[in-house]
Motif scaffolding. Structure first.
Motif, PDB file in Angstrom:
ATOM      1  N   GLY A  94       7.833  55.017  43.237  1.00 13.01           N
ATOM      2  CA  GLY A  94       8.697  54.221  44.098  1.00 13.01           C
ATOM      3  C   GLY A  94       8.086  53.846  45.434  1.00 13.01           C
ATOM      4  O   GLY A  94       8.650  53.031  46.167  1.00 13.01           O
ATOM      5  N   GLU A  95       6.947  54.445  45.779  1.00 10.00           N
ATOM      6  CA  GLU A  95       6.291  54.088  47.034  1.00 10.00           C
ATOM      7  C   GLU A  95       5.859  52.630  46.981  1.00 10.00           C
ATOM      8  O   GLU A  95       5.436  52.124  45.948  1.00 10.00           O
ATOM      9  CB  GLU A  95       5.065  54.970  47.257  1.00 10.00           C
ATOM     10  N   MET A  96       5.980  51.960  48.121  1.00  8.11           N
ATOM     11  CA  MET A  96       5.543  50.565  48.217  1.00  8.11           C
ATOM     12  C   MET A  96       4.381  50.481  49.194  1.00  8.11           C
ATOM     13  O   MET A  96       4.454  51.013  50.296  1.00  8.11           O
ATOM     14  CB  MET A  96       6.691  49.669  48.658  1.00  8.11           C
ATOM     15  N   ILE A  97       3.320  49.831  48.770  1.00  6.66           N
ATOM     16  CA  ILE A  97       2.106  49.698  49.567  1.00  6.66           C
ATOM     17  C   ILE A  97       1.972  48.247  50.011  1.00  6.66           C
ATOM     18  O   ILE A  97       1.907  47.344  49.169  1.00  6.66           O
ATOM     19  CB  ILE A  97       0.847  50.078  48.748  1.00  6.66           C
ATOM     20  N   PRO A  98       1.932  47.985  51.335  1.00  2.00           N
ATOM     21  CA  PRO A  98       1.739  46.604  51.792  1.00  2.00           C
ATOM     22  C   PRO A  98       0.298  46.176  51.560  1.00  2.00           C
ATOM     23  O   PRO A  98      -0.625  46.986  51.644  1.00  2.00           O
ATOM     24  CB  PRO A  98       2.048  46.693  53.287  1.00  2.00           C
ATOM     25  N   ASP A 156     -10.477  43.823  70.255  1.00  2.00           N
ATOM     26  CA  ASP A 156     -11.175  44.515  71.340  1.00  2.00           C
ATOM     27  C   ASP A 156     -10.914  43.883  72.703  1.00  2.00           C
ATOM     28  O   ASP A 156     -10.907  44.581  73.717  1.00  2.00           O
ATOM     29  CB  ASP A 156     -12.687  44.557  71.081  1.00  2.00           C
ATOM     30  N   ASP A 157     -10.700  42.570  72.736  1.00  2.00           N
ATOM     31  CA  ASP A 157     -10.466  41.886  74.012  1.00  2.00           C
ATOM     32  C   ASP A 157      -9.007  41.970  74.458  1.00  2.00           C
ATOM     33  O   ASP A 157      -8.614  41.379  75.460  1.00  2.00           O
ATOM     34  CB  ASP A 157     -10.906  40.422  73.937  1.00  2.00           C
ATOM     35  N   GLY A 158      -8.175  42.700  73.712  1.00  2.00           N
ATOM     36  CA  GLY A 158      -6.770  42.867  74.054  1.00  2.00           C
ATOM     37  C   GLY A 158      -5.844  41.857  73.402  1.00  2.00           C
ATOM     38  O   GLY A 158      -4.626  42.008  73.446  1.00  2.00           O
ATOM     39  N   SER A 159      -6.398  40.830  72.792  1.00  2.00           N
ATOM     40  CA  SER A 159      -5.562  39.841  72.118  1.00  2.00           C
ATOM     41  C   SER A 159      -5.004  40.430  70.820  1.00  2.00           C
ATOM     42  O   SER A 159      -5.470  41.457  70.329  1.00  2.00           O
ATOM     43  CB  SER A 159      -6.361  38.569  71.826  1.00  2.00           C
ATOM     44  N   VAL A 160      -3.996  39.785  70.295  1.00  2.00           N
ATOM     45  CA  VAL A 160      -3.346  40.243  69.074  1.00  2.00           C
ATOM     46  C   VAL A 160      -3.476  39.153  68.017  1.00  2.00           C
ATOM     47  O   VAL A 160      -3.266  37.976  68.299  1.00  2.00           O
ATOM     48  CB  VAL A 160      -1.855  40.551  69.338  1.00  2.00           C
ATOM     49  N   GLU A 161      -3.858  39.552  66.815  1.00  2.00           N
ATOM     50  CA  GLU A 161      -3.919  38.626  65.689  1.00  2.00           C
ATOM     51  C   GLU A 161      -2.920  39.096  64.641  1.00  2.00           C
ATOM     52  O   GLU A 161      -2.736  40.296  64.450  1.00  2.00           O
ATOM     53  CB  GLU A 161      -5.318  38.583  65.077  1.00  2.00           C
ATOM     54  N   THR A 162      -2.275  38.145  63.984  1.00  2.00           N
ATOM     55  CA  THR A 162      -1.319  38.478  62.936  1.00  2.00           C
ATOM     56  C   THR A 162      -1.738  37.813  61.631  1.00  2.00           C
ATOM     57  O   THR A 162      -2.319  36.728  61.630  1.00  2.00           O
ATOM     58  CB  THR A 162       0.107  38.031  63.303  1.00  2.00           C
ATOM     59  N   TYR A 163      -1.445  38.499  60.534  1.00  2.00           N
ATOM     60  CA  TYR A 163      -1.746  37.997  59.202  1.00  2.00           C
ATOM     61  C   TYR A 163      -0.555  38.295  58.304  1.00  2.00           C
ATOM     62  O   TYR A 163       0.045  39.370  58.400  1.00  2.00           O
ATOM     63  CB  TYR A 163      -2.994  38.672  58.624  1.00  2.00           C
ATOM     64  N   PRO A 164      -0.204  37.383  57.423  1.00  2.00           N
ATOM     65  CA  PRO A 164       0.930  37.641  56.522  1.00  2.00           C
ATOM     66  C   PRO A 164       0.553  38.665  55.454  1.00  2.00           C
ATOM     67  O   PRO A 164      -0.593  38.725  55.010  1.00  2.00           O
ATOM     68  CB  PRO A 164       1.188  36.277  55.889  1.00  2.00           C
ATOM     69  N   LEU A 165       1.543  39.476  55.063  1.00  2.00           N
ATOM     70  CA  LEU A 165       1.340  40.318  53.891  1.00  2.00           C
ATOM     71  C   LEU A 165       1.427  39.407  52.677  1.00  2.00           C
ATOM     72  O   LEU A 165       2.291  38.539  52.607  1.00  2.00           O
ATOM     73  CB  LEU A 165       2.415  41.394  53.793  1.00  2.00           C
ATOM     74  N   VAL A 166       0.505  39.584  51.755  1.00  2.00           N
ATOM     75  CA  VAL A 166       0.510  38.742  50.557  1.00  2.00           C
ATOM     76  C   VAL A 166       1.288  39.384  49.423  1.00  2.00           C
ATOM     77  O   VAL A 166       1.754  38.693  48.518  1.00  2.00           O
ATOM     78  CB  VAL A 166      -0.926  38.380  50.101  1.00  2.00           C
ATOM     79  N   ALA A 167       1.444  40.705  49.480  1.00  2.00           N
ATOM     80  CA  ALA A 167       2.148  41.403  48.397  1.00  2.00           C
ATOM     81  C   ALA A 167       2.529  42.809  48.830  1.00  2.00           C
ATOM     82  O   ALA A 167       2.004  43.347  49.804  1.00  2.00           O
ATOM     83  CB  ALA A 167       1.266  41.486  47.153  1.00  2.00           C
ATOM     84  N   TRP A 168       3.460  43.372  48.062  1.00  2.00           N
ATOM     85  CA  TRP A 168       3.796  44.795  48.122  1.00  2.00           C
ATOM     86  C   TRP A 168       3.504  45.351  46.738  1.00  2.00           C
ATOM     87  O   TRP A 168       3.998  44.819  45.738  1.00  2.00           O
ATOM     88  CB  TRP A 168       5.279  44.988  48.440  1.00  2.00           C
ATOM     89  N   LEU A 169       2.700  46.402  46.655  1.00  2.00           N
ATOM     90  CA  LEU A 169       2.475  47.085  45.382  1.00  2.00           C
ATOM     91  C   LEU A 169       3.534  48.168  45.237  1.00  2.00           C
ATOM     92  O   LEU A 169       3.786  48.919  46.183  1.00  2.00           O
ATOM     93  CB  LEU A 169       1.089  47.719  45.338  1.00  2.00           C
ATOM     94  N   VAL A 170       4.142  48.252  44.075  1.00  2.00           N
ATOM     95  CA  VAL A 170       5.143  49.280  43.806  1.00  2.00           C
ATOM     96  C   VAL A 170       4.507  50.303  42.874  1.00  2.00           C
ATOM     97  O   VAL A 170       4.046  49.960  41.787  1.00  2.00           O
ATOM     98  CB  VAL A 170       6.407  48.684  43.149  1.00  2.00           C
ATOM     99  N   LEU A 171       4.458  51.559  43.322  1.00  2.00           N
ATOM    100  CA  LEU A 171       3.885  52.633  42.520  1.00  2.00           C
ATOM    101  C   LEU A 171       4.962  53.283  41.671  1.00  2.00           C
ATOM    102  O   LEU A 171       6.157  53.126  41.923  1.00  2.00           O
ATOM    103  CB  LEU A 171       3.226  53.669  43.430  1.00  2.00           C
ATOM    104  N   ALA A 172       4.548  54.025  40.653  1.00  2.00           N
ATOM    105  CA  ALA A 172       5.478  54.650  39.712  1.00  2.00           C
ATOM    106  C   ALA A 172       6.481  55.565  40.406  1.00  2.00           C
ATOM    107  O   ALA A 172       7.614  55.686  39.968  1.00  2.00           O
ATOM    108  CB  ALA A 172       4.701  55.424  38.647  1.00  2.00           C
TER     109      ALA A 172
END
Length: 98
Positions: free
Chosen positions: A44-48, A26-42
């Motif tokens: 072929g779609e990948m969900i971060p 909200d204050d305009g700053s940016v926060e970043t977080y690592p993706l811990v996994a990608w889920l692979v669906l039947a």
């Protein structure tokens, strides 16, 4: 995004691989977080997936202040260097690209 486990189950989970989710505060700053996994669906779609401070896993694209996902080392053939996935699902430059 709700995953329908009956019609499109998760068939694999892969490590996050260094990908980063970016959120604008909200204050305009940016926060970043690592993706811990990608889920692979039947299909072929990948969900971060990232994890909250409380340990809950979630698709970062579902969070209201999500900005984009990117890999800090990404370069590609036929695409702009260091391309990223923005909130609309399209490509957006990573800060510092020219």
């Amino acid at each position: 995004m709700a995953i329908d486990l009956k019609s499109n189950p998760v068939v694999a989970a892969l490590p996050g691989g260094g990908w980063i989710a970016e959120f604008k505060q909200d204050d305009g700053s940016v926060e970043t977080y690592p993706l811990v996994a990608w889920l692979v669906l039947a299909d072929g779609e990948m969900i971060p997936m990232d994890a909250s401070a409380s340990g809950d896993a979630q698709d970062p694209r579902e969070v209201a202040n999500f900005q984009r996902m990117y890999h800090p080392d990404a370069t590609g053939t036929g695409c702009r260097p260091r391309a990223a996935c923005d909130a609309s699902g399209g490509s957006a430059p990573v800060r510092g690209d020219t």
